[in-house]
Design a protein around this motif. Structure first.
Motif, PDB file in Angstrom:
ATOM      1  N   GLU A 252       1.074 -12.385  30.852  1.00  0.00           N
ATOM      2  CA  GLU A 252       1.720 -13.096  29.740  1.00  0.00           C
ATOM      3  C   GLU A 252       1.863 -12.228  28.494  1.00  0.00           C
ATOM      4  O   GLU A 252       2.574 -12.588  27.562  1.00  0.00           O
ATOM      5  CB  GLU A 252       0.976 -14.402  29.403  1.00  0.00           C
ATOM      6  N   TYR A 253       1.195 -11.063  28.477  1.00  0.00           N
ATOM      7  CA  TYR A 253       1.301 -10.161  27.327  1.00  0.00           C
ATOM      8  C   TYR A 253       2.331  -9.076  27.616  1.00  0.00           C
ATOM      9  O   TYR A 253       2.254  -8.408  28.652  1.00  0.00           O
ATOM     10  CB  TYR A 253      -0.046  -9.524  27.007  1.00  0.00           C
ATOM     11  N   PRO A 254       3.283  -8.868  26.709  1.00  0.00           N
ATOM     12  CA  PRO A 254       4.323  -7.852  26.940  1.00  0.00           C
ATOM     13  C   PRO A 254       3.758  -6.447  27.199  1.00  0.00           C
ATOM     14  O   PRO A 254       4.305  -5.712  28.018  1.00  0.00           O
ATOM     15  CB  PRO A 254       5.151  -7.877  25.647  1.00  0.00           C
ATOM     16  N   ILE A 255       2.649  -6.100  26.554  1.00  0.00           N
ATOM     17  CA  ILE A 255       2.071  -4.759  26.743  1.00  0.00           C
ATOM     18  C   ILE A 255       1.611  -4.562  28.190  1.00  0.00           C
ATOM     19  O   ILE A 255       1.590  -3.444  28.692  1.00  0.00           O
ATOM     20  CB  ILE A 255       0.904  -4.509  25.744  1.00  0.00           C
ATOM     21  N   SER A 256       1.296  -5.671  28.873  1.00  0.00           N
ATOM     22  CA  SER A 256       0.858  -5.581  30.270  1.00  0.00           C
ATOM     23  C   SER A 256       1.928  -4.969  31.159  1.00  0.00           C
ATOM     24  O   SER A 256       1.624  -4.249  32.107  1.00  0.00           O
ATOM     25  CB  SER A 256       0.466  -6.955  30.798  1.00  0.00           C
ATOM     26  N   LEU A 257       3.184  -5.249  30.851  1.00  0.00           N
ATOM     27  CA  LEU A 257       4.289  -4.674  31.623  1.00  0.00           C
ATOM     28  C   LEU A 257       4.292  -3.151  31.495  1.00  0.00           C
ATOM     29  O   LEU A 257       4.498  -2.434  32.483  1.00  0.00           O
ATOM     30  CB  LEU A 257       5.626  -5.256  31.162  1.00  0.00           C
ATOM     31  N   GLU A 258       4.028  -2.662  30.288  1.00  0.00           N
ATOM     32  CA  GLU A 258       3.973  -1.213  30.064  1.00  0.00           C
ATOM     33  C   GLU A 258       2.792  -0.585  30.820  1.00  0.00           C
ATOM     34  O   GLU A 258       2.942   0.467  31.432  1.00  0.00           O
ATOM     35  CB  GLU A 258       3.881  -0.900  28.572  1.00  0.00           C
ATOM     36  N   PHE A 259       1.641  -1.245  30.751  1.00  0.00           N
ATOM     37  CA  PHE A 259       0.473  -0.758  31.494  1.00  0.00           C
ATOM     38  C   PHE A 259       0.783  -0.745  32.990  1.00  0.00           C
ATOM     39  O   PHE A 259       0.463   0.219  33.684  1.00  0.00           O
ATOM     40  CB  PHE A 259      -0.752  -1.646  31.230  1.00  0.00           C
ATOM     41  N   ASP A 260       1.394  -1.819  33.478  1.00  0.00           N
ATOM     42  CA  ASP A 260       1.716  -1.923  34.893  1.00  0.00           C
ATOM     43  C   ASP A 260       2.628  -0.781  35.333  1.00  0.00           C
ATOM     44  O   ASP A 260       2.425  -0.190  36.395  1.00  0.00           O
ATOM     45  CB  ASP A 260       2.366  -3.281  35.185  1.00  0.00           C
ATOM     46  N   ARG A 261       3.617  -0.470  34.522  1.00  0.00           N
ATOM     47  CA  ARG A 261       4.536   0.644  34.843  1.00  0.00           C
ATOM     48  C   ARG A 261       3.782   1.975  34.909  1.00  0.00           C
ATOM     49  O   ARG A 261       4.022   2.789  35.802  1.00  0.00           O
ATOM     50  CB  ARG A 261       5.652   0.736  33.811  1.00  0.00           C
ATOM     51  N   MET A 262       2.889   2.183  33.962  1.00  0.00           N
ATOM     52  CA  MET A 262       2.129   3.442  33.956  1.00  0.00           C
ATOM     53  C   MET A 262       1.180   3.517  35.153  1.00  0.00           C
ATOM     54  O   MET A 262       1.076   4.556  35.800  1.00  0.00           O
ATOM     55  CB  MET A 262       1.341   3.591  32.658  1.00  0.00           C
ATOM     56  N   TYR A 263       0.497   2.408  35.433  1.00  0.00           N
ATOM     57  CA  TYR A 263      -0.405   2.396  36.587  1.00  0.00           C
ATOM     58  C   TYR A 263       0.374   2.627  37.884  1.00  0.00           C
ATOM     59  O   TYR A 263      -0.080   3.351  38.772  1.00  0.00           O
ATOM     60  CB  TYR A 263      -1.171   1.078  36.679  1.00  0.00           C
ATOM     61  N   GLU A 264       1.560   2.031  37.992  1.00  0.00           N
ATOM     62  CA  GLU A 264       2.390   2.204  39.179  1.00  0.00           C
ATOM     63  C   GLU A 264       2.811   3.679  39.321  1.00  0.00           C
ATOM     64  O   GLU A 264       2.787   4.240  40.421  1.00  0.00           O
ATOM     65  CB  GLU A 264       3.628   1.301  39.100  1.00  0.00           C
ATOM     66  N   TYR A 265       3.191   4.279  38.204  1.00  0.00           N
ATOM     67  CA  TYR A 265       3.557   5.694  38.217  1.00  0.00           C
ATOM     68  C   TYR A 265       2.361   6.545  38.654  1.00  0.00           C
ATOM     69  O   TYR A 265       2.503   7.429  39.511  1.00  0.00           O
ATOM     70  CB  TYR A 265       4.029   6.135  36.823  1.00  0.00           C
ATOM     71  N   MET A 266       1.186   6.264  38.087  1.00  0.00           N
ATOM     72  CA  MET A 266      -0.017   7.021  38.433  1.00  0.00           C
ATOM     73  C   MET A 266      -0.381   6.832  39.907  1.00  0.00           C
ATOM     74  O   MET A 266      -0.811   7.778  40.571  1.00  0.00           O
ATOM     75  CB  MET A 266      -1.180   6.598  37.523  1.00  0.00           C
ATOM     76  N   LEU A 267      -0.161   5.643  40.418  1.00  0.00           N
ATOM     77  CA  LEU A 267      -0.411   5.365  41.824  1.00  0.00           C
ATOM     78  C   LEU A 267       0.514   6.199  42.711  1.00  0.00           C
ATOM     79  O   LEU A 267       0.062   6.858  43.656  1.00  0.00           O
ATOM     80  CB  LEU A 267      -0.210   3.869  42.101  1.00  0.00           C
ATOM     81  N   ARG A 268       1.802   6.188  42.388  1.00  0.00           N
ATOM     82  CA  ARG A 268       2.769   6.993  43.160  1.00  0.00           C
ATOM     83  C   ARG A 268       2.393   8.467  43.130  1.00  0.00           C
ATOM     84  O   ARG A 268       2.469   9.154  44.153  1.00  0.00           O
ATOM     85  CB  ARG A 268       4.186   6.804  42.617  1.00  0.00           C
TER      86      ARG A 268
END
Length: 125
Positions: free
Chosen positions: A70-86
């Motif tokens: 529900e927090y907009p910043i979570s989307l940014e964290f999610d993108r970074m974590y996804e990138y780091m995962l890849r």
């Protein structure tokens, strides 16, 4: 006996930690496992490298699942974590220490920023 005491201490540390402390532990764990993966890679122990990369991936999955969407910043964290995962998967496949360095640097930045935010929150609370 010493191993058992250390495990008990670690278990107690995790079960009594706040959510922000748990996040910090995850960041520190990921950094530790990346260092171990790089060391294993240098030793050409690819099975251990794979094992440590999987541990980093599992930490990233945990970080992603703990985000409050529900927090907009979570989307940014999610993108970074996804990138780091890849990138971690890619480093594991290619056995590329430079990619591991990149992911480690990102984790260090996250950790340091998180620690700063925790300190700031405590001083304001």
């Amino acid at each position: 006996m010493l191993q058992s005491a250390a495990q008990t201490y670690q278990t107690n540390q995790v079960t009594t930690a706040t959510p922000s402390e748990l996040t910090l532990m995850l960041y520190n764990g990921a950094i530790k496992f990346i260092k171990q993966a790089k060391s294993s890679l240098e030793d050409r122990n690819y099975a251990k490298t794979h094992e440590f990369c999987l541990k980093v991936q599992n930490i990233l999955y945990e970080l992603m699942s703990s985000l409050k969407k529900e927090y907009p910043i979570s989307l940014e964290f999610d993108r970074m974590y996804e990138y780091m995962l890849r990138r971690t998967v890619e480093a594991n496949i290619r056995k590329d220490i430079e990619i591991l360095n990149e992911v480690e640097d990102l984790f260090v930045q996250f950790r340091d920023t998180w620690k700063e935010a925790m300190t700031l929150a405590k001083s304001q609370g």
